[in-house]
Design a protein around this motif. Sequence first.
Motif, mmCIF file in Angstrom:
data_model
loop_
_atom_site.group_PDB
_atom_site.id
_atom_site.type_symbol
_atom_site.label_atom_id
_atom_site.label_comp_id
_atom_site.label_asym_id
_atom_site.label_seq_id
_atom_site.Cartn_x
_atom_site.Cartn_y
_atom_site.Cartn_z
ATOM 1 N N ASN A 18 0.841 -1.205 0.000
ATOM 2 C CA ASN A 18 0.000 0.000 0.000
ATOM 3 C C ASN A 18 0.872 1.249 0.000
ATOM 4 O OD1 ASN A 18 -2.124 -1.797 0.358
ATOM 5 N ND2 ASN A 18 -2.171 -1.513 2.573
ATOM 6 N N TYR A 19 0.419 2.274 -0.719
ATOM 7 C CA TYR A 19 1.167 3.524 -0.815
ATOM 8 C C TYR A 19 0.210 4.705 -0.864
ATOM 9 C CZ TYR A 19 5.051 0.498 -2.155
ATOM 10 O OH TYR A 19 6.017 -0.480 -2.163
ATOM 11 N N THR A 20 0.744 5.878 -0.491
ATOM 12 C CA THR A 20 -0.023 7.114 -0.563
ATOM 13 C C THR A 20 0.802 8.177 -1.265
ATOM 14 O OG1 THR A 20 -1.194 6.605 1.490
ATOM 15 C CG2 THR A 20 -1.243 8.888 0.742
ATOM 16 N N ILE A 21 0.167 8.895 -2.181
ATOM 17 C CA ILE A 21 0.810 10.050 -2.815
ATOM 18 C C ILE A 21 0.002 11.291 -2.473
ATOM 19 C CG2 ILE A 21 1.991 8.766 -4.603
ATOM 20 C CD1 ILE A 21 -0.162 9.348 -6.548
ATOM 21 N N TYR A 22 0.695 12.455 -2.509
ATOM 22 C CA TYR A 22 0.141 13.659 -1.915
ATOM 23 C C TYR A 22 0.075 14.819 -2.903
ATOM 24 C CZ TYR A 22 1.209 11.073 2.329
ATOM 25 O OH TYR A 22 1.259 10.114 3.290
ATOM 26 N N CYS A 23 -0.935 15.642 -2.691
ATOM 27 C CA CYS A 23 -1.126 16.840 -3.514
ATOM 28 C C CYS A 23 -1.486 18.000 -2.586
ATOM 29 C CB CYS A 23 -2.243 16.590 -4.526
ATOM 30 S SG CYS A 23 -2.742 18.061 -5.447
ATOM 31 N N ASN A 24 -0.618 19.002 -2.556
ATOM 32 C CA ASN A 24 -0.879 20.224 -1.784
ATOM 33 C C ASN A 24 -1.128 21.381 -2.744
ATOM 34 O OD1 ASN A 24 1.214 18.661 0.115
ATOM 35 N ND2 ASN A 24 -0.064 19.993 1.348
ATOM 36 N N TYR A 25 -2.008 22.308 -2.344
ATOM 37 C CA TYR A 25 -2.233 23.475 -3.199
ATOM 38 C C TYR A 25 -2.237 24.729 -2.335
ATOM 39 C CZ TYR A 25 -7.048 22.344 -1.792
ATOM 40 O OH TYR A 25 -8.189 22.033 -1.083
ATOM 41 N N SER A 26 -2.008 25.857 -3.009
ATOM 42 C CA SER A 26 -1.618 27.052 -2.259
ATOM 43 C C SER A 26 -2.757 27.981 -1.849
ATOM 44 C CB SER A 26 -0.613 27.874 -3.085
ATOM 45 O OG SER A 26 -1.207 28.266 -4.318
ATOM 46 N N THR A 27 -3.864 27.976 -2.583
ATOM 47 C CA THR A 27 -4.940 28.907 -2.222
ATOM 48 C C THR A 27 -6.276 28.171 -2.227
ATOM 49 O OG1 THR A 27 -5.355 29.627 -4.502
ATOM 50 C CG2 THR A 27 -3.706 30.847 -3.270
ATOM 51 N N THR A 28 -7.279 28.836 -1.746
ATOM 52 C CA THR A 28 -8.594 28.215 -1.628
ATOM 53 C C THR A 28 -9.079 27.707 -2.980
ATOM 54 O OG1 THR A 28 -9.103 29.715 0.170
ATOM 55 C CG2 THR A 28 -10.956 28.600 -0.854
ATOM 56 N N SER A 29 -9.641 26.511 -2.962
ATOM 57 C CA SER A 29 -10.169 25.925 -4.183
ATOM 58 C C SER A 29 -11.470 25.215 -3.872
ATOM 59 C CB SER A 29 -9.176 24.925 -4.764
ATOM 60 O OG SER A 29 -9.781 24.180 -5.810
ATOM 61 N N ASP A 30 -12.335 25.141 -4.869
ATOM 62 C CA ASP A 30 -13.577 24.399 -4.641
ATOM 63 C C ASP A 30 -13.678 23.146 -5.502
ATOM 64 O OD1 ASP A 30 -15.745 26.709 -6.498
ATOM 65 O OD2 ASP A 30 -13.989 25.570 -7.086
ATOM 66 N N ARG A 31 -12.593 22.839 -6.207
ATOM 67 C CA ARG A 31 -12.625 21.635 -7.034
ATOM 68 C C ARG A 31 -11.227 21.043 -7.162
ATOM 69 N NH1 ARG A 31 -15.102 24.035 -12.324
ATOM 70 N NH2 ARG A 31 -14.848 25.993 -11.216
ATOM 71 N N LEU A 32 -11.113 19.750 -7.004
ATOM 72 C CA LEU A 32 -9.831 19.079 -7.192
ATOM 73 C C LEU A 32 -10.068 17.808 -7.988
ATOM 74 C CD1 LEU A 32 -6.891 18.763 -4.767
ATOM 75 C CD2 LEU A 32 -7.689 16.704 -5.923
ATOM 76 N N TYR A 33 -9.185 17.575 -8.931
ATOM 77 C CA TYR A 33 -9.329 16.431 -9.833
ATOM 78 C C TYR A 33 -8.045 15.604 -9.810
ATOM 79 C CZ TYR A 33 -12.862 19.577 -11.798
ATOM 80 O OH TYR A 33 -13.921 20.439 -11.963
#
Lengths: 111, 114
Positions: A18-33
């Motif tokens: 099992n593994y996990t990959i990560y996604c960080n973003y810098s400002t407010t968002s209402d949608r992530l794909y």
Amino acid sequence: ELKVEQNPLFLSMQEGKNYTIYCNYSTTSDRLYWYRQDPGKSLESLFVLLSNGAVKQEGRLMASLDTKARLSTLHITAAVHDLSATYFCAVVGIGNNRLAFGKGNQVVVIP
Amino acid sequence: GAGVSQSPSNKVTEKGKDVELRCDPISGHTALYWYRQSLGQGLEFLIYFQGNSAPDKSGLPSDRFSAERTGGSVSTLTIQRTQQEDSAVYLCASSWGQLDQPQHFGDGTRLSIL
């Protein structure tokens, strides 16, 4: 400007683990794909995450979203060779429609 | 067709020439987007159409780049006086324009400037 960081950029996985990959973003968002891209191919949509705490699952992949931490994770359960690909996360800022992409997580699953 | 169709799939041209790239979106999709993908810059947004209008063209890198969409369907991205740094894969995507729907991508046009 909306910035998206993915890590690790490259991950070698052993089949069955099992593994996990990560996604960080810098400002407010209402949608992530989340998208998947195989070499020389286009992007295939995997998940759309719209709200804090959203969790979506498809087969061995599960994606979640924490809007307060501005973090999404893609969890891979019992990795198999067919999951070898580059995974992109993309975020849309409030009030616009353009996707801001991370650099991708290149995943190689080794038998 | 069922998906987003782009043509040509590959284009090789000499520096200084003009090129036109075509995108046929999924039938009925009102929103259309152009992106480009290159090794150095990753995936970059270029322009967004809603119907035939382009409310966001902020990603076009220079005035050599232009795009139009006609009949709320086909779009053409034109690059004038091509430069070597224009070499990339140009991807088109379309969607219903609603929050819960993803953008669907075509296979792209691989553009090489000699």
